[in-house]
Design a protein around this motif. Structure first.
Motif, short mmCIF file in Angstrom:
data_model
loop_
_atom_site.label_atom_id
_atom_site.label_comp_id
_atom_site.label_asym_id
_atom_site.label_seq_id
_atom_site.Cartn_x
_atom_site.Cartn_y
_atom_site.Cartn_z
N LYS A 101 0.63 -1.20 -0.07
CA LYS A 101 -0.43 0.05 0.08
C LYS A 101 0.43 0.99 -0.42
O LYS A 101 0.60 1.88 -0.81
N VAL A 102 1.72 1.83 1.11
CA VAL A 102 2.48 2.34 1.14
C VAL A 102 3.59 3.00 -0.68
O VAL A 102 3.34 3.32 -0.82
N LEU A 103 3.95 1.14 -0.72
CA LEU A 103 4.78 1.75 -2.52
C LEU A 103 3.52 1.90 -3.24
O LEU A 103 3.90 2.54 -4.46
N SER A 104 2.12 1.76 -3.47
CA SER A 104 0.81 2.35 -3.55
C SER A 104 1.27 3.57 -4.51
O SER A 104 1.24 4.56 -5.05
N THR A 105 1.28 3.90 -2.81
CA THR A 105 1.24 6.12 -2.81
C THR A 105 2.57 6.26 -3.82
O THR A 105 2.23 7.59 -4.08
N VAL A 106 3.59 5.41 -3.21
CA VAL A 106 4.39 6.61 -3.73
C VAL A 106 5.00 6.10 -5.07
O VAL A 106 5.13 6.94 -6.01
N LEU A 107 4.10 5.68 -6.00
CA LEU A 107 4.31 5.11 -7.20
C LEU A 107 3.39 6.04 -7.92
O LEU A 107 3.24 7.06 -9.22
N ARG A 108 2.17 5.85 -6.76
CA ARG A 108 1.26 7.15 -7.43
C ARG A 108 1.14 8.42 -7.27
O ARG A 108 1.46 9.15 -8.40
N GLY A 109 2.24 9.02 -6.63
CA GLY A 109 2.62 10.46 -6.03
C GLY A 109 3.95 10.72 -7.30
O GLY A 109 3.95 11.94 -7.81
N SER A 110 4.67 9.26 -7.81
CA SER A 110 5.75 9.58 -8.96
C SER A 110 5.01 9.73 -10.38
O SER A 110 5.92 10.08 -10.94
N GLY A 111 3.40 10.03 -10.33
CA GLY A 111 3.26 9.80 -11.80
C GLY A 111 3.53 8.30 -12.21
O GLY A 111 3.12 8.14 -13.58
N VAL A 112 3.47 7.19 -11.82
CA VAL A 112 3.69 6.14 -12.35
C VAL A 112 2.34 5.63 -11.90
O VAL A 112 2.19 4.48 -11.62
N VAL A 113 1.10 6.03 -13.07
CA VAL A 113 -0.14 5.86 -13.01
C VAL A 113 -0.61 4.63 -14.50
O VAL A 113 0.16 5.99 -15.78
N ASN A 114 -1.33 4.00 -14.67
CA ASN A 114 -1.70 3.54 -16.42
C ASN A 114 -2.90 4.75 -16.80
O ASN A 114 -3.00 5.41 -15.77
N VAL A 115 -3.08 4.27 -17.93
CA VAL A 115 -4.26 5.52 -18.30
C VAL A 115 -5.16 5.08 -17.49
O VAL A 115 -6.35 3.74 -17.54
N ARG A 116 -6.80 5.72 -16.79
CA ARG A 116 -7.35 5.08 -16.39
C ARG A 116 -8.69 5.28 -17.47
O ARG A 116 -8.70 6.23 -18.12
N VAL A 117 -9.08 4.04 -17.40
CA VAL A 117 -10.53 4.08 -18.62
C VAL A 117 -11.51 3.48 -17.55
O VAL A 117 -12.27 3.11 -16.93
N ILE A 118 -12.66 4.58 -18.39
CA ILE A 118 -13.97 3.83 -17.68
C ILE A 118 -15.31 2.86 -17.62
O ILE A 118 -13.93 2.70 -18.91
N ASP A 119 -15.70 2.21 -17.14
CA ASP A 119 -16.41 1.34 -16.70
C ASP A 119 -16.89 1.05 -18.66
O ASP A 119 -16.82 0.22 -19.05
N GLY A 120 -17.80 2.01 -18.82
CA GLY A 120 -18.15 2.03 -19.55
C GLY A 120 -17.52 1.90 -21.10
O GLY A 120 -17.59 1.02 -21.92
N VAL A 121 -16.11 2.72 -20.87
CA VAL A 121 -15.59 2.25 -22.50
C VAL A 121 -14.99 1.25 -22.07
O VAL A 121 -14.62 0.43 -23.04
N ARG A 122 -14.87 0.19 -21.29
CA ARG A 122 -14.01 -1.01 -21.38
C ARG A 122 -15.78 -1.66 -21.56
O ARG A 122 -15.59 -2.89 -22.65
N ALA A 123 -16.25 -1.59 -21.68
CA ALA A 123 -17.78 -2.15 -21.84
C ALA A 123 -17.74 -2.37 -23.15
O ALA A 123 -18.76 -3.49 -24.34
N ASP A 124 -17.38 -1.28 -23.79
CA ASP A 124 -17.84 -0.79 -25.64
C ASP A 124 -16.53 -1.23 -26.16
O ASP A 124 -17.13 -2.35 -27.34
N LEU A 125 -15.25 -1.19 -25.39
CA LEU A 125 -14.51 -2.33 -25.84
C LEU A 125 -14.37 -3.51 -25.86
O LEU A 125 -14.63 -4.66 -27.21
#
Length: 239
Positions: free
Chosen positions: A112-136
């Motif tokens: 959990k700590v390391l997740s916060t570190v990566l997020r704070g450093s900008g190491v995140v995935n493109v956020r895909v909303i549920d509607g887009v994923r369902a349509d894909l």
């Protein structure tokens, strides 16, 4: 903030489920089958391999931050994470005999700590909303149906295209934990098939469009599938 928008956060989610499903009298493969929502042992082992890739990915990302303390924190827990994934043993192996199977709760705190570190450093995935994923997913299913019924495709090519589209569908079902890497890899493999065939049939073209759309969704993102398709001036994908 979502814990699944970065690789360490997804490991936190996966191993939280692992601990919640743990039983000292259950089998190891059965535990991972339930944790990963797989349909059978073969699928469990395939998805477990993706978890191993995810464990390696976290370390690479932490190394890139050039913060030795975070790498050292991760190196304490990573061996135990990997030991829980030794699925070569018999599926009836009884659990609870050692820490190679039972994961300490402190490891979840570290993740959990390391997740916060990566997020704070900008190491995140493109956020895909549920509607887009369902349509894909619907678009990939349409492509799957077209490929299955495309009599202009040689049998071996048709089988390869259908297999890769199935891979994308399975990966989409696990995006929130495993992440987009499996979907992107399946799309890339479908691209290899597409470029290897000289005459492009309608089913193959539709499958190719589904593969490139998968890349766009998880590399670029957007509020709708139509908006993602309309984006111009992107470098050629899977060329």
């Amino acid at each position: 903030m979502s814990e699944t928008d970065n690789s360490a956060g997804r490991l936190f989610t996966i191993f939280s489920r692992y601990r919640a499903n743990y039983s000292p009298t259950g089998g190891l493969v059965q535990l991972w089958l339930k944790t990963l929502g797989a349909g059978d042992e073969t699928e469990t082992r395939r998805r477990a391999a993706s978890v191993i890739d995810l464990i390696r990915q976290v370390r690479w990302q932490l190394e890139d931050l050039e913060e030795a303390a975070y790498v050292e924190m991760y190196d304490v827990i990573a061996p135990d994470l990997l030991r829980t994934l030794v699925l070569t043993r018999d599926s009836n192996t009884q659990m609870g005999s050692g820490e190679s199977v039972e994961l300490p709760v402190e490891h979840l705190t570290s993740l959990k700590v390391l997740s916060t570190v990566l997020r704070g450093s900008g190491v995140v995935n493109v956020r895909v909303i549920d509607g887009v994923r369902a349509d894909l997913r619907s678009r990939v299913l349409e492509s799957l149906d077209a490929a299955r019924n495309d009599q202009d495709l040689p049998p071996r090519v048709r089988a390869a295209v259908v297999a890769r589209l199935h891979d994308i569908l399975r990966a989409l079902d696990m995006i929130d934990t495993i992440g987009p890497e499996d979907a992107l890899a399946a799309a890339e493999r479908l691209g290899f098939v597409y470029h290897a065939v000289e005459e492009k049939s309608s089913g193959l073209v539709k499958a190719w469009k589904a593969a490139t759309l998968t890349f766009r969704v998880f590399r670029v993102g957007g509020e709708s599938l139509q908006a993602i398709e309309a984006i111009k001036d992107l470098p050629e994908i899977l060329s």
